[in-house]
Scaffold this motif. Structure first.
Motif: not given
Ligand SMILES: Cc1cc2nc3c(=O)[nH]c(=O)nc-3n(C[C@H](O)[C@H](O)[C@H](O)COP(=O)(O)OP(=O)(O)OC[C@H]3O[C@@H](n4cnc5c(N)ncnc54)[C@H](O)[C@@H]3O)c2cc1C
Length: 399
Positions: A353-354, A357, A360-361, A388, A391-395, A397
């Motif tokens: 996942e890391y 992401a 993508d970033s 953030k 890694f917007p999808s980690f915000e 989480k």
């Protein structure tokens, strides 16, 4: 034999040399003991660092084997690759022993006395104050302050009771060959290979060019014991990263190793207490390396310098107590801000996942021409807000 000085530095790695340069520049009588017979050997680092490190420490260009202006990152998991070209030199791979020798020259020119082939074996105590070290050859070197820069062994800090004997349980291991006849893709580009299953069990693999036909090719991983780490990492490395299945196979198949670099690094972040009466710890001994990318050279230099600056103030104010030396920890924490806390949070993200992401970033940042944020990531220099954005999808989480 008994020798006396103001500041005794243990270890001639980047932390010890940063401390010795600063201490002797401030006029303190400084002795540095190094267990090896030569500064800079054996090499235990891949030696990637930033341009500002070379500039800030007034180092000549010859400390760099190859300057770096771009990065490739390839995920084996999704078979995607992104190149980030900064359009300027941002860093370089160090010619590591020349780099340490140049730092040693600066220390010597300012008055540091370097004693080679001398192993610090235990602290000399005066009550609960450290006031020097005994060496393996039986000498006593007495000092007002000891700065322990002995790398992951943290020999004096452990024996003085500042660091528990088993502190370095969370270890990463790096292993690389420096190779000739490697078909270098772009001498100014660093390559990272990620993806849990296919390339490395946990962390990442790399190619750091050191010339047109030379490169450092390595893997890092995380396991529980040094024995397990060394066995598995090397086996994995031989089996996978140099094998026919490896994404670098066509470039590496005719290459021959001429140096091997290996060592452990701590993933736990800076220790909670890096000072006691008469003693400070800097560099790998204090676990002052980025747990995110394994960068330790810049931190070792910076924190060695801060330890020596604190030693100068403590000696001037005639207060060598831990209440005074606490200032050293505060200076280090100020330098780090929240960057290591953010890095620790990212380390908790499940591996695939890391990395996905991250790819993508990087693609997005490239499209939006926000490469400075990518550089902050590579330098572990991100605030929480910047992380953030990356890694917007980690915000909410993980961040
Ligand atoms: C394989 C690998 C690759 C790495 N790649 C990078 C990279 O690309 N970029 C980066 O920034 N960081 C990298 N690092 C991390 C970086 O190399 C370290 O964080 C850095 O070298 C720490 O410096 P130091 O001075 O604290 O310790 P060290 O470099 O370990 O120096 C400690 C010194 O103390 C001496 N010593 C030990 N015990 C004693 C004793 N009892 N008496 C006297 N002397 C003693 C040792 O001989 C040594 O010279 C890497 C680490 C590893 C293991």
């Amino acid at each position: 034999m008994v020798i006396t000085c103001d500041v005794l530095v243990v270890g001639a790695g980047p932390a010890g040399l940063g401390a010795a340069i600063t201490s002797s520049k401030k006029g303190l009588k400084t002795i540095l003991v190094e267990k090896s017979s030569e500064i800079g050997y054996p090499v235990k680092s891949s030696g990637l660092t930033w341009k500002e490190v070379v500039d800030d420490w007034n180092l000549p260009d010859r400390v760099i084997s190859q300057w770096t202006s771009s990065f490739y990152i390839y995920s084996a998991h999704s078979d995607r690759e992104v190149e980030i070209d900064f359009g300027r030199v941002v860093g370089g791979t160090l010619n590591f022993h020349i780099f340490l020798q140049e730092l040693a020259f600066q220390a010597i020119r300012r008055g540091t006395k370097i004693i080679l082939s001398e192993r610090a074996s235990e602290p000399i105590m005066d009550g609960d104050f450290v006031c020097g070290v005994k060496t393996a050859s039986g000498d006593k070197i007495k000092s007002k302050i000891v700065i322990d820069c002995s790398g992951s062994s943290a020999i004096i800090a452990k024996k003085a009771g500042l660091i528990p004997p088993n502190w370095n349980v969370e270890l990463g291991i790096g292993f690389e060959y420096e190779m000739l006849n490697y078909k270098v893709r772009n001498p100014n580009a660093i390559e990272f290979y990620v993806g849990e299953k296919e390339i490395v069990p946990v962390s990442y693999a790399w190619v750091f060019p050191t010339g047109k036909d030379r490169a450092r090719v390595g893997v890092s991983t995380v396991l529980n014991t040094i024995e397990e780490i060394e066995k598995k990492s090397i086996r994995y490395y031989e089996d996978r990263f140099l094998s026919k299945e490896s994404p670098i196979y066509e470039r590496v198949k005719d290459a021959q190793p001429f140096e091997m670099h290996t060592g452990a690094y701590s993933l736990g972040g800076m220790l909670n207490k890096i000072y006691s009466n008469g003693l400070m710890v800097a560099g790998d001994s204090a676990s002052q390396a980025s747990m995110l990318v394994g960068e330790g050279i810049r931190y070792a230099l910076e924190f060695g310098k801060r330890a020596a600056e604190t030693a100068f103030d403590a000696i001037k104010d005639n207060d060598l107590s831990e209440d005074y030396l606490k200032m050293y920890q505060e200076k280090c924490e100020e330098y780090l801000g929240e960057t290591f806390e953010v890095a620790a949070d990212l380390l908790d993200v499940p591996t695939d996942e890391y990395w996905e992401a991250l790819i993508d970033s990087f693609i997005l940042m490239k499209e939006n021409r926000n490469l400075e944020l990518v550089l902050k990531y590579l330098k572990t220099d991100m605030t929480r807000e910047e992380a953030k954005k990356l890694f917007p999808s980690f915000e909410g989480k993980y961040l």
